[in-house]
Design an enzyme around this catalytic site. Structure first.
Site, short mmCIF file in Angstrom:
data_model
loop_
_atom_site.label_atom_id
_atom_site.label_comp_id
_atom_site.label_asym_id
_atom_site.label_seq_id
_atom_site.Cartn_x
_atom_site.Cartn_y
_atom_site.Cartn_z
NE ARG A 34 -4.07 -1.94 1.91
CZ ARG A 34 -4.12 -2.94 2.19
NH1 ARG A 34 -3.04 -3.78 3.04
NH2 ARG A 34 -4.99 -3.99 2.25
CB VAL A 90 1.34 -16.75 3.38
CG1 VAL A 90 0.61 -16.36 4.75
CG2 VAL A 90 2.40 -17.72 3.48
NE ARG A 92 -7.27 -17.26 4.35
CZ ARG A 92 -6.14 -17.99 4.87
NH1 ARG A 92 -5.48 -18.77 3.93
NH2 ARG A 92 -5.97 -18.23 5.95
CD GLU A 121 -9.17 -21.41 0.95
OE1 GLU A 121 -9.32 -21.47 2.25
OE2 GLU A 121 -8.24 -20.78 0.50
CG HIS A 140 -5.86 -24.05 2.79
ND1 HIS A 140 -6.58 -23.11 2.94
CD2 HIS A 140 -4.58 -23.65 3.25
CE1 HIS A 140 -6.02 -22.32 3.99
NE2 HIS A 140 -4.88 -22.54 3.99
#
Length: 140
Positions: A34, A90, A92, A121, A140
């Site tokens: 960011r 690491v 999503r 998921e 996962h």
């Protein structure tokens, strides 16, 4: 890995250990976040698409927020290019537009992908992934 240009999306504290390991392989490391981190010696890109265009391997490493949902889109994948590899590490699954990843993988618009997180998921709904030889899926 040796000598590759590796971009890390949303460089965070965990990534400093990844950065050290990649550096040992002689990789040129760049990052997106960011805001620029003054404590990091890697080159900074404020735009993910520019980062992707200047890397061979794009590592996605960030938490899922509304601001990060579908952060990686078709434009970023096309910028990564036919020799580019994307790795969700690491992170999503919903951070990447999975339909676009399937399309780019099928059409060989990227060299490959590796991940263990999925948009829905724990289900891998895109059955196309199972038939592709340029995608590595892990549980996962």
């Amino acid at each position: 890995m040796g000598g590759k240009r590796v971009g890390i999306v949303r460089l965070g504290s965990i990534d400093s250990s990844i950065e050290k390991r990649l550096d040992a392989f002689g990789c040129y490391i760049t990052y997106n976040s960011r805001k620029e981190k003054l404590s990091v010696s890697c080159s900074f890109y404020s735009n993910v698409c520019e980062l992707a265009a200047n890397t061979n391997i794009l590592i996605i490493r960030c938490g899922l927020t509304e601001g990060n949902r579908h952060l990686i889109n078709k434009e970023d994948l096309l910028a990564l290019g036919k020799e580019g590899v994307i790795i969700l590490l690491v992170a999503r699954g919903p951070i990447i537009e999975e339909k676009e990843l399937v399309q780019c993988s099928v059409q060989r618009e990227i060299k490959g992908a590796g991940f263990y997180v999925y948009e829905n998921e724990p289900d891998v709904l895109n059955e196309f992934f199972f038939a592709l030889d340029n995608v590595v899926l892990l549980p996962h």
